[in-house]
Motif scaffolding. Structure first.
Motif, PDB file in Angstrom:
ATOM      1  N   SER A 305     -14.656  -0.689  -1.342  1.00 60.34           N
ATOM      2  CA  SER A 305     -13.581  -0.775  -0.358  1.00 60.34           C
ATOM      3  C   SER A 305     -13.714   0.259   0.762  1.00 60.34           C
ATOM      4  CB  SER A 305     -12.224  -0.598  -1.044  1.00 60.34           C
ATOM      5  OG  SER A 305     -12.118   0.683  -1.642  1.00 60.34           O
ATOM      6  N   THR A 306     -14.576   1.252   0.585  1.00 64.78           N
ATOM      7  CA  THR A 306     -14.756   2.274   1.625  1.00 64.78           C
ATOM      8  C   THR A 306     -15.793   1.870   2.673  1.00 64.78           C
ATOM      9  OG1 THR A 306     -16.524   3.453   0.419  1.00 64.78           O
ATOM     10  CG2 THR A 306     -14.235   4.098  -0.051  1.00 64.78           C
ATOM     11  N   TYR A 307     -16.566   0.826   2.419  1.00 59.38           N
ATOM     12  CA  TYR A 307     -17.720   0.561   3.281  1.00 59.38           C
ATOM     13  C   TYR A 307     -17.367   0.051   4.669  1.00 59.38           C
ATOM     14  CZ  TYR A 307     -21.264   2.028   0.088  1.00 59.38           C
ATOM     15  OH  TYR A 307     -22.065   2.829  -0.693  1.00 59.38           O
ATOM     16  N   GLN A 308     -16.283  -0.692   4.784  1.00 60.97           N
ATOM     17  CA  GLN A 308     -15.882  -1.121   6.122  1.00 60.97           C
ATOM     18  C   GLN A 308     -15.552   0.099   6.978  1.00 60.97           C
ATOM     19  OE1 GLN A 308     -16.297  -4.030   7.193  1.00 60.97           O
ATOM     20  NE2 GLN A 308     -15.950  -5.551   5.612  1.00 60.97           N
ATOM     21  N   GLN A 309     -14.906   1.087   6.384  1.00 60.20           N
ATOM     22  CA  GLN A 309     -14.591   2.304   7.124  1.00 60.20           C
ATOM     23  C   GLN A 309     -15.859   3.070   7.458  1.00 60.20           C
ATOM     24  OE1 GLN A 309     -11.474   3.369   8.322  1.00 60.20           O
ATOM     25  NE2 GLN A 309     -12.918   4.649   9.484  1.00 60.20           N
ATOM     26  N   ASP A 348     -15.482  -3.812  -8.470  1.00 59.99           N
ATOM     27  CA  ASP A 348     -15.020  -4.724  -7.425  1.00 59.99           C
ATOM     28  C   ASP A 348     -15.899  -4.606  -6.187  1.00 59.99           C
ATOM     29  OD1 ASP A 348     -13.591  -6.347  -5.721  1.00 59.99           O
ATOM     30  OD2 ASP A 348     -11.914  -4.946  -5.469  1.00 59.99           O
ATOM     31  N   ALA A 349     -16.388  -5.729  -5.697  1.00 54.85           N
ATOM     32  CA  ALA A 349     -17.233  -5.742  -4.497  1.00 54.85           C
ATOM     33  C   ALA A 349     -16.432  -5.779  -3.214  1.00 54.85           C
ATOM     34  CB  ALA A 349     -18.179  -6.942  -4.540  1.00 54.85           C
ATOM     35  N   ALA A 350     -15.114  -5.831  -3.283  1.00 52.68           N
ATOM     36  CA  ALA A 350     -14.230  -5.826  -2.115  1.00 52.68           C
ATOM     37  C   ALA A 350     -14.598  -6.903  -1.097  1.00 52.68           C
ATOM     38  CB  ALA A 350     -14.236  -4.440  -1.454  1.00 52.68           C
ATOM     39  N   GLY A 351     -15.085  -8.033  -1.579  1.00 59.55           N
ATOM     40  CA  GLY A 351     -15.421  -9.154  -0.694  1.00 59.55           C
ATOM     41  C   GLY A 351     -16.762  -9.032   0.000  1.00 59.55           C
ATOM     42  N   LEU A 352     -17.508  -7.950  -0.265  1.00 58.37           N
ATOM     43  CA  LEU A 352     -18.785  -7.742   0.429  1.00 58.37           C
ATOM     44  C   LEU A 352     -19.964  -8.352  -0.322  1.00 58.37           C
ATOM     45  CD1 LEU A 352     -18.344  -4.069   1.659  1.00 58.37           C
ATOM     46  CD2 LEU A 352     -17.797  -6.208   2.831  1.00 58.37           C
ATOM     47  N   ASP A 353     -19.669  -9.181  -1.312  1.00 57.45           N
ATOM     48  CA  ASP A 353     -20.728  -9.847  -2.073  1.00 57.45           C
ATOM     49  C   ASP A 353     -20.997 -11.259  -1.575  1.00 57.45           C
ATOM     50  OD1 ASP A 353     -18.207 -10.626  -2.870  1.00 57.45           O
ATOM     51  OD2 ASP A 353     -18.659 -10.720  -5.006  1.00 57.45           O
TER      52      ASP A 353
END
Length: 355
Positions: A305-309, A348-353
């Motif tokens: 969840s931190t990767y978009q930031q 959780d891949a936070a949708g980045l998968d």
């Protein structure tokens, strides 16, 4: 972006030499594209990159205790030390490395440079473990104006963090930023030639304990819950598709290393120090390694969840011209298989998968 390309070009030459010396060239390895790669069973070997830093403790413990080798079975482990993320990225993109423990910034950069094709992030490694340390007379951000601040490498994880922080503090263009090897940073700080550095462990602790520096910013204080990905584990996409069993074995070794550290803190520090002594010719003092371990957390969760930031931060910092689209960066299938077998909850891949 142009600077990043220059770093990449320099890294390619270094990795080419390293690959020749190690005899690990892969003639024809790119004949099968990642798009058409299929499961070929366990690999003959796994070429694994990592850094001689405490923030790579899981890798160092796994190597020292033979935990990766044990899980890999008949697959030969070929570990390779790197000193900076851009060079390791060059090795991965050039096909001379199969997997690598690496900073979150270079991981995103590798994904971006290959148009989202060449690598996948399969696990986390370490959260925390980076600080901005300064001479004792500097007690506020404003006092950095006109001073020199060092980061380990242009575009690396700490470089992005520093430059974003400078933007937020209104100090962009008001300080001198220098990229320097960590050992040289320590030497120059001792001589009084440097006033500040944003560094990973154990180097922030070394400047504090060996050179009299003080902590101005602990990076974990800038993130919700104090968690941010300092070290991740990425794998070449083609290798992941051709040898998923081998990747799962590597991840079992990662979990075993973390379990060892949780059960035996003293043993974990000893293992890390032993590896650092082998890799750099000198181990750490007990005080430095103790302090280093207080600021890190070993966790296979990539904190997706931190990767978009993080992608936004690279643009704010001026390291990237455009925000990297991260869809497809993360593949937690192998990790979640291993976690399920261990009776642990899925990451959780936070949708980045998904693309």
């Amino acid at each position: 972006m142009r600077s990043s390309r220059r770093v990449l070009a320099a890294g390619v030459a270094a990795v080419s030499l390293l690959s020749a010396l190690a005899g690990c060239s892969r003639a024809g390895s790119g004949d099968t594209s990642a798009d058409t790669a299929t499961d070929k069973g366990p690999a003959a070997e796994l070429r694994l990159g990592y850094f001689p830093n405490v923030t790579h403790a899981s890798a160092l413990i796994g190597l020292e205790q033979g935990l990766f080798t044990k899980e890999l079975g008949g697959t030969k482990l070929v570990p390779t030390k790197f000193n900076d993320g851009p060079t390791e990225v060059s090795a991965l993109l050039g096909g001379s490395l199969d997997a690598g423990f690496i900073g979150s910034g270079p991981a995103i950069n590798a994904f971006a440079k290959s148009n989202g094709e060449a690598v996948r992030l399969v696990a986390g490694g370490t959260s925390g473990g980076a600080q901005l340390v300064t001479t004792p007379d500097i007690t506020t951000p404003e006092q950095l104006e006109g001073k020199t601040i060092v980061t380990p490498q242009l575009g690396n994880t700490q470089d992005v963090a520093l430059k974003k922080w400078l933007v937020e503090k209104g100090l962009t263009g008001k300080v001198n930023i220098q990229n320097l090897e960590n050992a040289k940073t320590l030497d120059q700080f001792k001589k009084g030639d440097l006033q500040a550095a944003w560094l990973p462990e154990p180097w922030s602790s070394r400047l504090v304990l060996d050179a009299g520096a003080k902590v101005l910013v602990d990076e974990k204080d800038l993130w919700p819950g104090g968690k941010f990905p300092t070290t991740t584990l990425i794998v070449r996409t083609q290798y992941l598709k051709e040898h998923p069993q081998t990747v799962e074995a590597l991840l079992r070794g990662l979990l075993a290393a973390n379990a060892f550290a949780a059960a035996d803190s003293a043993g974990a520090k000893k293992a890390v120090n032993s590896q650092l002594e082998q890799l750099t010719g000198k181990g750490l003092s007990a005080a430095v390694i103790d302090r280093s371990f207080t600021s890190i957390a070993l966790d296979p969760d990539p904190l997706a969840s931190t990767y978009q930031q993080l992608a936004k931060d690279a643009v704010i910092a001026g390291v990237s011209e455009t925000e990297t689209k991260l869809n497809g960066l993360i593949d937690l299938g192998p990790l979640n298989n291993v976690l399920k077998a261990a009776g642990r909850p899925a990451a959780d891949a936070a949708g980045l998968d998904t693309k």
